[in-house]
Design a protein around this motif. Structure first.
Motif, mmCIF file in Angstrom:
data_model
loop_
_atom_site.group_PDB
_atom_site.id
_atom_site.type_symbol
_atom_site.label_atom_id
_atom_site.label_comp_id
_atom_site.label_asym_id
_atom_site.label_seq_id
_atom_site.Cartn_x
_atom_site.Cartn_y
_atom_site.Cartn_z
ATOM 1 N N GLY A 296 15.286 -13.244 11.658
ATOM 2 C CA GLY A 296 15.354 -11.817 11.935
ATOM 3 C C GLY A 296 16.585 -11.494 12.751
ATOM 4 O O GLY A 296 17.343 -12.375 13.165
ATOM 5 N N GLN A 297 16.793 -10.201 12.985
ATOM 6 C CA GLN A 297 17.971 -9.739 13.697
ATOM 7 C C GLN A 297 18.085 -10.398 15.068
ATOM 8 O O GLN A 297 17.135 -10.428 15.841
ATOM 9 C CB GLN A 297 17.924 -8.221 13.858
ATOM 10 N N PRO B 100 15.039 -8.004 6.346
ATOM 11 C CA PRO B 100 13.812 -8.716 6.734
ATOM 12 C C PRO B 100 14.060 -10.195 6.957
ATOM 13 O O PRO B 100 15.087 -10.749 6.533
ATOM 14 C CB PRO B 100 12.893 -8.489 5.519
ATOM 15 N N ALA B 101 13.127 -10.826 7.622
ATOM 16 C CA ALA B 101 13.186 -12.275 7.789
ATOM 17 C C ALA B 101 13.062 -12.927 6.418
ATOM 18 O O ALA B 101 12.209 -12.553 5.611
ATOM 19 C CB ALA B 101 12.062 -12.740 8.705
ATOM 20 N N ILE B 102 13.933 -13.899 6.145
ATOM 21 C CA ILE B 102 13.963 -14.540 4.839
ATOM 22 C C ILE B 102 13.950 -16.057 5.004
ATOM 23 O O ILE B 102 14.706 -16.606 5.807
ATOM 24 C CB ILE B 102 15.208 -14.125 4.032
ATOM 25 N N ASP C 76 25.208 -18.490 14.145
ATOM 26 C CA ASP C 76 24.938 -17.294 14.936
ATOM 27 C C ASP C 76 25.790 -16.122 14.458
ATOM 28 O O ASP C 76 26.896 -16.300 13.927
ATOM 29 C CB ASP C 76 25.215 -17.535 16.423
ATOM 30 N N ASP C 77 25.277 -14.927 14.684
ATOM 31 C CA ASP C 77 26.042 -13.681 14.453
ATOM 32 C C ASP C 77 26.556 -13.548 13.022
ATOM 33 O O ASP C 77 27.619 -12.994 12.793
ATOM 34 C CB ASP C 77 27.222 -13.579 15.444
ATOM 35 N N VAL C 78 25.805 -14.081 12.065
ATOM 36 C CA VAL C 78 26.185 -13.920 10.664
ATOM 37 C C VAL C 78 25.858 -12.512 10.180
ATOM 38 O O VAL C 78 26.619 -11.889 9.446
ATOM 39 C CB VAL C 78 25.467 -14.974 9.789
ATOM 40 N N ILE C 79 24.715 -11.999 10.610
ATOM 41 C CA ILE C 79 24.285 -10.642 10.241
ATOM 42 C C ILE C 79 24.139 -9.838 11.518
ATOM 43 O O ILE C 79 23.312 -10.130 12.368
ATOM 44 C CB ILE C 79 22.947 -10.663 9.473
ATOM 45 N N ASN C 80 24.994 -8.832 11.671
ATOM 46 C CA ASN C 80 24.960 -7.983 12.855
ATOM 47 C C ASN C 80 24.549 -6.576 12.483
ATOM 48 O O ASN C 80 24.718 -6.135 11.364
ATOM 49 C CB ASN C 80 26.345 -7.931 13.517
ATOM 50 N N GLU C 81 24.050 -5.868 13.474
ATOM 51 C CA GLU C 81 23.735 -4.447 13.250
ATOM 52 C C GLU C 81 25.016 -3.646 13.292
ATOM 53 O O GLU C 81 25.940 -3.990 13.970
ATOM 54 C CB GLU C 81 22.759 -3.969 14.336
ATOM 55 N N ARG D 191 9.448 -2.817 3.728
ATOM 56 C CA ARG D 191 10.825 -3.277 3.595
ATOM 57 C C ARG D 191 11.201 -4.317 4.651
ATOM 58 O O ARG D 191 12.128 -5.088 4.462
ATOM 59 C CB ARG D 191 11.780 -2.094 3.693
ATOM 60 N N SER D 192 10.499 -4.313 5.776
ATOM 61 C CA SER D 192 10.854 -5.218 6.868
ATOM 62 C C SER D 192 9.977 -6.462 6.915
ATOM 63 O O SER D 192 10.119 -7.284 7.806
ATOM 64 C CB SER D 192 10.763 -4.480 8.211
ATOM 65 N N GLY D 193 9.043 -6.591 5.969
ATOM 66 C CA GLY D 193 8.168 -7.752 5.962
ATOM 67 C C GLY D 193 8.912 -9.017 5.576
ATOM 68 O O GLY D 193 9.910 -8.976 4.855
ATOM 69 N N PRO D 194 8.452 -10.179 6.066
ATOM 70 C CA PRO D 194 9.131 -11.443 5.748
ATOM 71 C C PRO D 194 9.053 -11.774 4.268
ATOM 72 O O PRO D 194 8.080 -11.447 3.587
ATOM 73 C CB PRO D 194 8.358 -12.468 6.593
ATOM 74 N N ILE D 195 10.109 -12.425 3.765
ATOM 75 C CA ILE D 195 10.205 -12.799 2.362
ATOM 76 C C ILE D 195 10.433 -14.302 2.255
ATOM 77 O O ILE D 195 11.220 -14.868 3.021
ATOM 78 C CB ILE D 195 11.352 -12.046 1.668
ATOM 79 N N THR D 196 9.740 -14.927 1.328
ATOM 80 C CA THR D 196 9.932 -16.349 1.056
ATOM 81 C C THR D 196 10.375 -16.533 -0.388
ATOM 82 O O THR D 196 9.754 -15.987 -1.306
ATOM 83 C CB THR D 196 8.635 -17.145 1.299
ATOM 84 N N VAL D 197 11.454 -17.278 -0.570
ATOM 85 C CA VAL D 197 11.989 -17.534 -1.908
ATOM 86 C C VAL D 197 12.035 -19.042 -2.136
ATOM 87 O O VAL D 197 12.591 -19.779 -1.318
ATOM 88 C CB VAL D 197 13.404 -16.943 -2.067
ATOM 89 N N ASN D 198 11.432 -19.500 -3.223
ATOM 90 C CA ASN D 198 11.479 -20.911 -3.604
ATOM 91 C C ASN D 198 12.391 -21.055 -4.820
ATOM 92 O O ASN D 198 12.236 -20.335 -5.814
ATOM 93 C CB ASN D 198 10.075 -21.427 -3.940
ATOM 94 N N ILE D 199 13.341 -21.996 -4.742
ATOM 95 C CA ILE D 199 14.363 -22.142 -5.770
ATOM 96 C C ILE D 199 14.434 -23.583 -6.258
ATOM 97 O O ILE D 199 14.380 -24.533 -5.468
ATOM 98 C CB ILE D 199 15.753 -21.721 -5.239
ATOM 99 N N SER D 200 14.579 -23.740 -7.567
ATOM 100 C CA SER D 200 14.864 -25.043 -8.167
ATOM 101 C C SER D 200 15.756 -24.806 -9.375
ATOM 102 O O SER D 200 15.863 -23.686 -9.876
ATOM 103 C CB SER D 200 13.577 -25.760 -8.587
#
Length: 230
Positions: free
Chosen positions: A191-192, A156-158, A225-230, A104-113
């Motif tokens: 990441g966080q 996760p890192a995206i 910065d600080d868009v996603i906080n714990e 669940r915490s692994g990095p994710i890459t999304v390609n969009i067009s």
């Protein structure tokens, strides 16, 4: 007199065959899960989940899923309540289904067009905003999700790579058509605790009913910065 043959070994062999048969069937289902999802099982689940949050309808031309290959969605289309096509997107998500399910915490890459189309109305509101389902006045807010103890869901890192995206807005008052073509770039959330970085560029055009279009370009770079906080 010779002893009669005992029956327990036969029963054991029978149950062993049953167990092996069940295991084989389960393994086949697991191996074929990506194929079943591609055939439409997953499409229905995705459409059902998204349609609950969209004022309109969602359709998917094709969905390809593999244990080790990227998840690919082609022709992800959103149609508004008037029947007009608001978005048609293609995307692929890495890593494959196995890693997404187990890490669940692994990095994710999304390609969009794809392409997004909307209208600027007389009151300066944008039709695309109507696609989002809003809370009804007076409706009780949904209860917050409960999280046991001090645990929180780790985001996760995206990395979102925009490979070729076009946006077109028609102005109902001025009759101008504003276009953003060939939008490319990335949005990266490492990441966080790290800032989200944005780098986008594309070509712009403004067409006045029948006249030559005024063209230009746009480039956006920055971080948040600080868009996603714990």
């Amino acid at each position: 007199m010779a002893d009669s043959p005992s029956t327990p070994p036969r029963r054991k062999r029978r149950w062993l065959r049953i167990v092996i048969g069940i295991v084989v069937v389960l393994l086949l289902l697991v191996a074929l899960l990506p194929t079943l999802v591609s055939w439409g099982l997953g499409q229905g689940m995705i459409r059902s989940a998204i349609n609950k949050n969209i004022n309109g309808a969602v359709t998917i031309d094709s969905l390809s899923v593999g244990w080790f290959s990227p998840v690919k969605v082609s022709g992800f289309t959103i149609t508004d309540k008037s029947g007009a096509e608001a978005a048609r997107i293609n995307l692929d998500v890495s890593p494959g289904l196995l890693k997404l399910a187990t890490s669940r915490s692994g990095p994710i890459t999304v390609n969009i067009s794809g392409a997004i189309t909307g209208e600027v109305r007389e009151d300066n509101s944008i039709s695309l905003a109507d696609l989002l389902v809003k809370d009804q006045p007076g409706a009780a807010p949904a209860p917050p999700a409960k999280v046991g103890g001090s645990e929180r869901i780790a985001i996760p890192a995206i990395t979102v790579n925009i490979t070729d995206l076009s946006v077109k807005l028609a102005n109902a008052v001025t009759k101008q058509v504003m276009s953003l073509d060939g939008l490319k770039g990335s949005l990266v959330y490492p990441g966080q605790g790290d800032p989200i970085t944005i780098a986008l560029q594309g070509k712009t055009a403004v067409a006045d009913g029948g006249g030559p279009a005024r063209t230009g370009s746009i480039e956006i770079k920055g971080d948040a910065d600080d868009v996603i906080n714990e």
